[in-house]
Design a protein around this motif. Sequence first.
Motif, PDB file in Angstrom:
ATOM      1  N   ILE B 207      15.807  62.110  39.480  1.00  0.00           N
ATOM      2  CA  ILE B 207      15.575  61.066  40.485  1.00  0.00           C
ATOM      3  C   ILE B 207      16.853  60.761  41.259  1.00  0.00           C
ATOM      4  O   ILE B 207      16.834  60.623  42.482  1.00  0.00           O
ATOM      5  CB  ILE B 207      15.005  59.787  39.815  1.00  0.00           C
ATOM      6  N   MET B 208      17.970  60.707  40.527  1.00  0.00           N
ATOM      7  CA  MET B 208      19.259  60.466  41.197  1.00  0.00           C
ATOM      8  C   MET B 208      19.531  61.552  42.245  1.00  0.00           C
ATOM      9  O   MET B 208      20.035  61.285  43.329  1.00  0.00           O
ATOM     10  CB  MET B 208      20.399  60.470  40.171  1.00  0.00           C
ATOM     11  N   ARG B 209      19.201  62.789  41.875  1.00  0.00           N
ATOM     12  CA  ARG B 209      19.431  63.901  42.815  1.00  0.00           C
ATOM     13  C   ARG B 209      18.585  63.737  44.068  1.00  0.00           C
ATOM     14  O   ARG B 209      19.072  63.877  45.186  1.00  0.00           O
ATOM     15  CB  ARG B 209      19.038  65.230  42.165  1.00  0.00           C
ATOM     16  N   ILE B 210      17.292  63.436  43.859  1.00  0.00           N
ATOM     17  CA  ILE B 210      16.411  63.439  45.041  1.00  0.00           C
ATOM     18  C   ILE B 210      16.645  62.228  45.942  1.00  0.00           C
ATOM     19  O   ILE B 210      16.309  62.282  47.114  1.00  0.00           O
ATOM     20  CB  ILE B 210      14.906  63.552  44.658  1.00  0.00           C
ATOM     21  N   VAL B 211      17.229  61.166  45.388  1.00  0.00           N
ATOM     22  CA  VAL B 211      17.516  60.026  46.269  1.00  0.00           C
ATOM     23  C   VAL B 211      18.905  60.147  46.907  1.00  0.00           C
ATOM     24  O   VAL B 211      19.328  59.262  47.645  1.00  0.00           O
ATOM     25  CB  VAL B 211      17.369  58.653  45.555  1.00  0.00           C
ATOM     26  N   GLY B 212      19.601  61.241  46.604  1.00  0.00           N
ATOM     27  CA  GLY B 212      20.863  61.513  47.294  1.00  0.00           C
ATOM     28  C   GLY B 212      22.080  60.855  46.669  1.00  0.00           C
ATOM     29  O   GLY B 212      23.042  60.545  47.384  1.00  0.00           O
ATOM     30  N   PRO B 214      25.587  60.727  44.910  1.00  0.00           N
ATOM     31  CA  PRO B 214      26.670  61.713  44.806  1.00  0.00           C
ATOM     32  C   PRO B 214      26.828  62.182  43.353  1.00  0.00           C
ATOM     33  O   PRO B 214      26.430  61.474  42.426  1.00  0.00           O
ATOM     34  CB  PRO B 214      27.918  60.945  45.266  1.00  0.00           C
ATOM     35  N   TRP B 215      27.420  63.376  43.187  1.00  0.00           N
ATOM     36  CA  TRP B 215      27.485  63.979  41.849  1.00  0.00           C
ATOM     37  C   TRP B 215      28.183  63.079  40.847  1.00  0.00           C
ATOM     38  O   TRP B 215      27.790  62.967  39.700  1.00  0.00           O
ATOM     39  CB  TRP B 215      28.156  65.355  41.907  1.00  0.00           C
ATOM     40  N   TRP B 216      29.257  62.400  41.283  1.00  0.00           N
ATOM     41  CA  TRP B 216      30.012  61.565  40.325  1.00  0.00           C
ATOM     42  C   TRP B 216      29.179  60.366  39.885  1.00  0.00           C
ATOM     43  O   TRP B 216      29.285  59.909  38.752  1.00  0.00           O
ATOM     44  CB  TRP B 216      31.354  61.130  40.923  1.00  0.00           C
ATOM     45  N   PHE B 217      28.336  59.889  40.808  1.00  0.00           N
ATOM     46  CA  PHE B 217      27.488  58.732  40.488  1.00  0.00           C
ATOM     47  C   PHE B 217      26.484  59.113  39.387  1.00  0.00           C
ATOM     48  O   PHE B 217      26.144  58.303  38.524  1.00  0.00           O
ATOM     49  CB  PHE B 217      26.739  58.325  41.766  1.00  0.00           C
ATOM     50  N   ILE B 218      26.037  60.378  39.439  1.00  0.00           N
ATOM     51  CA  ILE B 218      25.084  60.851  38.429  1.00  0.00           C
ATOM     52  C   ILE B 218      25.791  61.077  37.096  1.00  0.00           C
ATOM     53  O   ILE B 218      25.300  60.696  36.042  1.00  0.00           O
ATOM     54  CB  ILE B 218      24.419  62.174  38.894  1.00  0.00           C
ATOM     55  N   ARG B 219      26.986  61.684  37.164  1.00  0.00           N
ATOM     56  CA  ARG B 219      27.632  62.119  35.926  1.00  0.00           C
ATOM     57  C   ARG B 219      28.396  61.028  35.185  1.00  0.00           C
ATOM     58  O   ARG B 219      28.419  61.018  33.956  1.00  0.00           O
ATOM     59  CB  ARG B 219      28.620  63.248  36.248  1.00  0.00           C
ATOM     60  N   VAL B 220      29.067  60.158  35.942  1.00  0.00           N
ATOM     61  CA  VAL B 220      29.969  59.192  35.286  1.00  0.00           C
ATOM     62  C   VAL B 220      29.275  58.373  34.179  1.00  0.00           C
ATOM     63  O   VAL B 220      29.817  58.255  33.077  1.00  0.00           O
ATOM     64  CB  VAL B 220      30.658  58.290  36.337  1.00  0.00           C
ATOM     65  N   PRO B 221      28.066  57.836  34.412  1.00  0.00           N
ATOM     66  CA  PRO B 221      27.435  57.077  33.316  1.00  0.00           C
ATOM     67  C   PRO B 221      27.216  57.916  32.059  1.00  0.00           C
ATOM     68  O   PRO B 221      27.402  57.426  30.941  1.00  0.00           O
ATOM     69  CB  PRO B 221      26.086  56.646  33.916  1.00  0.00           C
ATOM     70  N   PHE B 222      26.869  59.188  32.254  1.00  0.00           N
ATOM     71  CA  PHE B 222      26.642  60.048  31.101  1.00  0.00           C
ATOM     72  C   PHE B 222      27.956  60.378  30.385  1.00  0.00           C
ATOM     73  O   PHE B 222      28.013  60.444  29.167  1.00  0.00           O
ATOM     74  CB  PHE B 222      25.944  61.339  31.518  1.00  0.00           C
TER      75      PHE B 222
END
Lengths: 228, 286
Positions: B207-212, B214-222
């Motif tokens: 979902i993070m990918r399809i709403v655009g 950025p990569w760091w926004f997706i990865r940092v929480p993980f």
Amino acid sequence: MLVTMTGVRLSYGRWPALDKINLEIRQGEFLVISGPSGAGKTTLLRLIWMGDKPDSGIVEVAGFRSDRIKRRELPQLRRKIGIVFQDFRLLHSRTIFDNVALPLQVTGAGNRIVQKRVISLLARMGLSHRRNSFPHELSGGEQQRVAIARAMVAHPFILLADEPTGNLDPEVSREVVELLLEINRGGTTVVMATHDPRQVPAGKGRFLFLDKGILRGADRWTELDQDS
Amino acid sequence: MSILQSAVREIALNLHSRPGARLITLLMVALAFIVFDTFLIISWNLESIMDKEESLVGMEVFLQREISTNEGRVVGDLISSMSGVQSVYFVSPQEAEALFRAELPGRTDLLDVMGNDFRLPASLQIIFTEEAMSQGRISDLSRQIGAIAGVEDAVYGEDYLPGLLKTVTTIRRLVILLGIVLVSSISLVVFYTVRLSVVRRSLTVDIMRIVGAPWWFIRVPFVIEGVLMGIAGSAGGLAMAAILSEVLSTAVTHRFMPMSWMTLVILLGAVTGTVGALAGSYEKER
């Protein structure tokens, strides 16, 4: 032209998922792509949001070309595209408000803008009273409307709907299609992939038929309808 | 709300979601670390025992009877200046007799038989450096010391010392080898456990990918989750190992591992957790 596909071919392993695709989608158009399961409808939509890149040929979306786009530019493209799926793809641990607000939050939009835009969209979808609910508390139709609200919240210029009525009963399906048509009347380009094009009234859009990865052109669904 | 504030909010939401699954991941990491921690405690104590055994290995240099105490001390100074010698202790004839009587009380009649004029020879007790022992230089040193004027004989455990040193060396090598195997396997266990916990939430990444996002926004929480999971899991493993060690302390005398080792264990948890989270999020983000 908003979307242009030229000589596009994409294979998964040895089997071509799409082949010889030449397609142009104009701004403000309502395009229905129909075809049986496995025909390549989802793959075609994935090429538009660049979830996949073609093996050969070029896909150009809003000035972004598949052969030139950089990885860091993909989020910029996807912020201009709204996507709706058959299985809704909502985050079940978040409220309806948070689900709809997500595309704005990832761009760092201000709180006031987020509140205003999300509340207004939820009202438009008839979901204001559900803003603090969680997805599992909603019916299928309501969940799909939330997914559409999420897809529309960042003012995309194209809305991709992949079998948006696949999990819904006929009555709710009609409502969802009507909602998509209404969005299109507002100026947003809509591309809807469906196995049953009869859901969209004739004359309300352009119809293309995909068969085994090859675009067979318009009106095929009408022939099918007559055959049946 | 800035994108950074949104990212912080994502981290908080991520840490709050699915507490049950997170607890299971944490337990798996902690259990993996208990095995490793137990190995570290055993090897730490084994190392202490081996150090102690090695420190007891030494040489006894018997001096000629006609040598005076002062001359004996001069020989001692000469030996202590030799490379590989850690310490030299002078044992006078009187002290040697007292030691004999204390250590072998049942054999004191031997001294009585020898008469009042009999004196045990003065001797020097020599301890070698660890380096000298590990390099097998004891026999060379024995020859050198034996050649010094005034030295009657130089005695060391020539029968058992080579075997003891070989055994100690072999055990140390085995411990290192086992340590490498365990570090590798625990790293893989933590890596795959954290990676799986990230992959399980592939929908969020999708979902993070399809709403655009950025990569760091997706990865940092993980990644933050991975770091915390690794640190908490390894610390939990240490805590459980400490409890186990305390329970067993009455049955088996031992010491817990030093602080520097505990720090390294937690660091290992943090690194493997981070790498696992990065791999999981990258795999789903592609």
